[in-house]
Design a protein around this motif. Structure first.
Motif, PDB file in Angstrom:
ATOM      1  N   PHE A 131      19.920   3.468 -28.406  1.00 54.52           N
ATOM      2  CA  PHE A 131      18.675   3.371 -27.644  1.00 54.52           C
ATOM      3  C   PHE A 131      17.707   2.372 -28.271  1.00 54.52           C
ATOM      4  CE2 PHE A 131      20.285   7.739 -26.987  1.00 54.52           C
ATOM      5  CZ  PHE A 131      20.496   7.684 -25.618  1.00 54.52           C
ATOM      6  N   TRP A 132      16.704   2.901 -28.974  1.00 56.25           N
ATOM      7  CA  TRP A 132      15.613   2.110 -29.539  1.00 56.25           C
ATOM      8  C   TRP A 132      16.001   1.413 -30.838  1.00 56.25           C
ATOM      9  CZ3 TRP A 132      15.703   7.383 -28.663  1.00 56.25           C
ATOM     10  CH2 TRP A 132      16.028   8.165 -29.766  1.00 56.25           C
ATOM     11  N   GLY A 133      17.050   1.880 -31.505  1.00 57.73           N
ATOM     12  CA  GLY A 133      17.422   1.312 -32.801  1.00 57.73           C
ATOM     13  C   GLY A 133      18.060   2.363 -33.684  1.00 57.73           C
ATOM     14  N   LEU A 134      17.470   2.597 -34.848  1.00 61.85           N
ATOM     15  CA  LEU A 134      18.024   3.541 -35.814  1.00 61.85           C
ATOM     16  C   LEU A 134      18.088   4.944 -35.226  1.00 61.85           C
ATOM     17  CD1 LEU A 134      18.967   3.857 -38.780  1.00 61.85           C
ATOM     18  CD2 LEU A 134      16.596   4.407 -39.338  1.00 61.85           C
ATOM     19  N   TYR A 135      19.236   5.587 -35.360  1.00 65.30           N
ATOM     20  CA  TYR A 135      19.444   6.881 -34.709  1.00 65.30           C
ATOM     21  C   TYR A 135      19.067   8.059 -35.612  1.00 65.30           C
ATOM     22  CZ  TYR A 135      21.813  10.752 -32.363  1.00 65.30           C
ATOM     23  OH  TYR A 135      22.093  11.953 -31.765  1.00 65.30           O
ATOM     24  N   ASP A 136      19.761   8.224 -36.736  1.00 62.81           N
ATOM     25  CA  ASP A 136      19.620   9.448 -37.524  1.00 62.81           C
ATOM     26  C   ASP A 136      18.502   9.318 -38.553  1.00 62.81           C
ATOM     27  OD1 ASP A 136      19.855  11.868 -38.710  1.00 62.81           O
ATOM     28  OD2 ASP A 136      21.916  11.616 -39.397  1.00 62.81           O
ATOM     29  N   GLN A 137      17.280   9.550 -38.093  1.00 64.84           N
ATOM     30  CA  GLN A 137      16.147   9.472 -39.006  1.00 64.84           C
ATOM     31  C   GLN A 137      15.837  10.797 -39.676  1.00 64.84           C
ATOM     32  OE1 GLN A 137      12.902   6.611 -38.060  1.00 64.84           O
ATOM     33  NE2 GLN A 137      13.691   6.868 -35.999  1.00 64.84           N
ATOM     34  N   TRP A 138      16.497  11.850 -39.269  1.00 65.59           N
ATOM     35  CA  TRP A 138      16.296  13.124 -39.955  1.00 65.59           C
ATOM     36  C   TRP A 138      16.867  13.057 -41.373  1.00 65.59           C
ATOM     37  CZ3 TRP A 138      18.775  18.517 -38.601  1.00 65.59           C
ATOM     38  CH2 TRP A 138      18.015  19.529 -39.204  1.00 65.59           C
ATOM     39  N   VAL A 139      17.903  12.259 -41.564  1.00 62.91           N
ATOM     40  CA  VAL A 139      18.577  12.176 -42.860  1.00 62.91           C
ATOM     41  C   VAL A 139      18.058  11.016 -43.707  1.00 62.91           C
ATOM     42  CG1 VAL A 139      20.801  11.751 -43.982  1.00 62.91           C
ATOM     43  CG2 VAL A 139      20.671  13.305 -42.021  1.00 62.91           C
ATOM     44  N   LEU A 140      17.847   9.875 -43.112  1.00 63.62           N
ATOM     45  CA  LEU A 140      17.555   8.660 -43.879  1.00 63.62           C
ATOM     46  C   LEU A 140      16.160   8.695 -44.502  1.00 63.62           C
ATOM     47  CD1 LEU A 140      18.562   5.836 -44.696  1.00 63.62           C
ATOM     48  CD2 LEU A 140      17.529   4.970 -42.581  1.00 63.62           C
ATOM     49  N   ARG A 141      16.090   8.376 -45.803  1.00 60.65           N
ATOM     50  CA  ARG A 141      14.826   8.154 -46.509  1.00 60.65           C
ATOM     51  C   ARG A 141      14.959   6.868 -47.325  1.00 60.65           C
ATOM     52  NH1 ARG A 141      14.453  11.965 -43.812  1.00 60.65           N
ATOM     53  NH2 ARG A 141      13.393  13.954 -44.154  1.00 60.65           N
ATOM     54  N   ASP A 142      13.890   6.117 -47.407  1.00 56.11           N
ATOM     55  CA  ASP A 142      13.940   4.903 -48.220  1.00 56.11           C
ATOM     56  C   ASP A 142      14.027   5.277 -49.700  1.00 56.11           C
ATOM     57  OD1 ASP A 142      11.349   5.407 -49.258  1.00 56.11           O
ATOM     58  OD2 ASP A 142      10.381   4.051 -47.841  1.00 56.11           O
ATOM     59  N   VAL A 196      18.487   3.397 -51.074  1.00 58.23           N
ATOM     60  CA  VAL A 196      17.783   4.464 -50.367  1.00 58.23           C
ATOM     61  C   VAL A 196      17.843   5.738 -51.197  1.00 58.23           C
ATOM     62  CG1 VAL A 196      18.195   3.517 -48.064  1.00 58.23           C
ATOM     63  CG2 VAL A 196      19.864   5.096 -49.059  1.00 58.23           C
ATOM     64  N   PHE A 197      17.020   6.695 -50.823  1.00 61.16           N
ATOM     65  CA  PHE A 197      17.050   8.006 -51.478  1.00 61.16           C
ATOM     66  C   PHE A 197      18.178   8.855 -50.899  1.00 61.16           C
ATOM     67  CE2 PHE A 197      15.716  12.419 -52.106  1.00 61.16           C
ATOM     68  CZ  PHE A 197      15.453  12.418 -53.470  1.00 61.16           C
ATOM     69  N   THR A 198      18.273   8.906 -49.577  1.00 54.75           N
ATOM     70  CA  THR A 198      19.352   9.621 -48.904  1.00 54.75           C
ATOM     71  C   THR A 198      19.739   8.865 -47.640  1.00 54.75           C
ATOM     72  OG1 THR A 198      17.750  10.972 -47.694  1.00 54.75           O
ATOM     73  CG2 THR A 198      18.694  11.939 -49.693  1.00 54.75           C
ATOM     74  N   CYS A 199      20.968   9.102 -47.189  1.00 59.32           N
ATOM     75  CA  CYS A 199      21.432   8.524 -45.923  1.00 59.32           C
ATOM     76  C   CYS A 199      22.711   9.235 -45.511  1.00 59.32           C
ATOM     77  CB  CYS A 199      21.679   7.014 -46.056  1.00 59.32           C
ATOM     78  SG  CYS A 199      22.903   6.543 -47.319  1.00 59.32           S
ATOM     79  N   TRP A 200      23.125   8.989 -44.290  1.00 64.40           N
ATOM     80  CA  TRP A 200      24.437   9.377 -43.757  1.00 64.40           C
ATOM     81  C   TRP A 200      24.783   8.378 -42.663  1.00 64.40           C
ATOM     82  CZ3 TRP A 200      27.745  12.842 -45.841  1.00 64.40           C
ATOM     83  CH2 TRP A 200      28.919  13.104 -45.130  1.00 64.40           C
ATOM     84  N   ASN A 201      24.084   8.468 -41.545  1.00 62.03           N
ATOM     85  CA  ASN A 201      24.076   7.415 -40.537  1.00 62.03           C
ATOM     86  C   ASN A 201      25.459   7.019 -40.033  1.00 62.03           C
ATOM     87  OD1 ASN A 201      21.568   6.928 -42.548  1.00 62.03           O
ATOM     88  ND2 ASN A 201      20.994   6.550 -40.412  1.00 62.03           N
ATOM     89  N   GLY A 202      26.212   8.043 -39.632  1.00 64.94           N
ATOM     90  CA  GLY A 202      27.465   7.819 -38.920  1.00 64.94           C
ATOM     91  C   GLY A 202      28.702   7.823 -39.775  1.00 64.94           C
ATOM     92  N   ILE A 203      28.649   7.158 -40.926  1.00 62.61           N
ATOM     93  CA  ILE A 203      29.823   7.067 -41.794  1.00 62.61           C
ATOM     94  C   ILE A 203      29.363   6.786 -43.215  1.00 62.61           C
ATOM     95  CG2 ILE A 203      30.148   4.594 -41.315  1.00 62.61           C
ATOM     96  CD1 ILE A 203      33.203   5.136 -41.486  1.00 62.61           C
TER      97      ILE A 203
END
Length: 345
Positions: A141-152, A182-189
């Motif tokens: 859609f707008w861009g980055l999807y999983d923002q619940w997980v990702l932190r800089d 980043v501090f944390t991520c997942w973002n699909g794979i």
């Protein structure tokens, strides 16, 4: 982990098969769990199982699995606690063959995504292999999807818009199409070290034998622990749900958080070249259309990150964001759904 994924599986199977040929069938183990599908996902994966057998690939492909009860559909909304409990249990089931037998140094964990074989290899080679965990970029859609997980890298929330990060190091890395710390991520794979998942006797020496440089937060479920406990002697990590006093989080957030806090595996990166997506039309848009040289030139030279700070998506009330040991917390505790807010902070 697959559920009603007949639309994505033919593509995913084709690309993963290419990766196996590239790495060598003797060098990989494939673990898959499918359950509760109402389409032909199980049949597609059973066909894949037969292909893997002819290739001589070690594997465990569980289809129509009923060992973990799936909550009713009304309790399976994005942030609902029963959903997170279920997903953590299924992810641990996927990891069982590694936990039981060891024998590998890296884990690649893929969600039900569209992705190219070359992107998976790119993920494995992030920073020339010098990483503890590396993640792709799931876009929609707008861009980055999983923002619940990702932190800089400072533990702050990201933007949906390219280049996603508001702190300078991550911002500049993505602008240069390079892995961003980043501090944390997942973002699909993700690709990550295998040792934290393994019993001590099966570990391969990837973990430090020095005591942790900082004590666990009192909110962590493993607190308290011996002061001289080392990452190498720490019990295996598992996907889990949030402890009562922690920020209510996804199981995919808590895994890299635990890798940091319990194992001091701090080299975590998002690789912006590893584009993936859950829906074909958005995958095509972000993988090829926005990467076309002319569009890419416009994004990088004309837009140049303009407005990135205006597009944080907050799960819950933006006024209730709070800080904890894992950085900024989306205020969704106890929710059986989520409210998305766009803010300009």
């Amino acid at each position: 982990m697959f559920y009603n994924n007949a639309a994505v599986l033919p593509y995913w199977i084709k690309e993963v098969t290419k990766v196996i040929h590239y790495l060598g069938p003797d060098n990989v183990f494939v673990s898959i769990v499918e359950s509760n599908s109402g389409d032909n996902s199980a049949e597609l994966l059973e066909d894949f199982d037969r292909i893997l057998k002819t290739m001589g690939v070690k594997r465990r492909v569980l289809t129509r699995d009923t060992s973990i009860e799936r909550p009713p559909s009304q309790l399976m909304q994005e942030t609902a606690p029963p959903r997170i409990t279920f997903l953590a249990a299924v992810r641990n089931l996927v990891m069982e063959p590694l936990v039981q037998h060891g024998g590998y140094t890296r884990v690649v964990f893929s969600n039900d995504i569209f992705i190219e074989a070359e992107s998976i290899v790119e993920l494995l080679d992030t920073k020339g292999g010098d990483y503890d965990m590396a993640c792709g970029l799931d876009l929609s859609f707008w861009g980055l999807y999983d923002q619940w997980v990702l932190r800089d890298r400072l533990g702050r929330m990201a933007s949906t818009l390219w280049p996603y990060f508001l702190e300078d190091t991550g911002f500049r890395a993505v602008m240069a199409d390079e892995p961003a710390p980043v501090f944390t991520c997942w973002n699909g794979i993700v690709a990550m070290r295998a040792d934290p998942f393994l019993p001590l006797a099966l570990r391969t020496g990837q973990l430090s034998t020095s005591p942790l440089s900082r004590p666990l937060a009192a909110t962590h479920p493993a607190y308290p622990q011996p002061q001289n406990l080392t990452p190498a002697a720490t019990p295996p990590v598992r996907f889990r749900t949030s402890a009562p006093d922690e920020c209510y989080s996804s199981e995919c957030f808590l895994l890299p958080y635990d890798l940091r806090r319990q194992f001091e595996l701090n080299n975590i990166y998002v690789n912006p070249r590893v584009i993936n997506g859950y829906m074909w039309q958005w995958y095509v848009w972000f993988k090829w259309v926005t990467r076309h040289w002319a569009v890419k030139w416009w994004i990088e030279r004309v837009e140049n990150g303009n407005g990135v700070h205006l597009a944080k998506f907050i799960l819950g009330d933006p006024g209730k964001i709070w800080q904890w040991d894992g950085g900024e917390c989306h205020p969704v505790r106890g929710s059986f759904g989520f409210c998305v807010s766009v803010c300009s902070s």
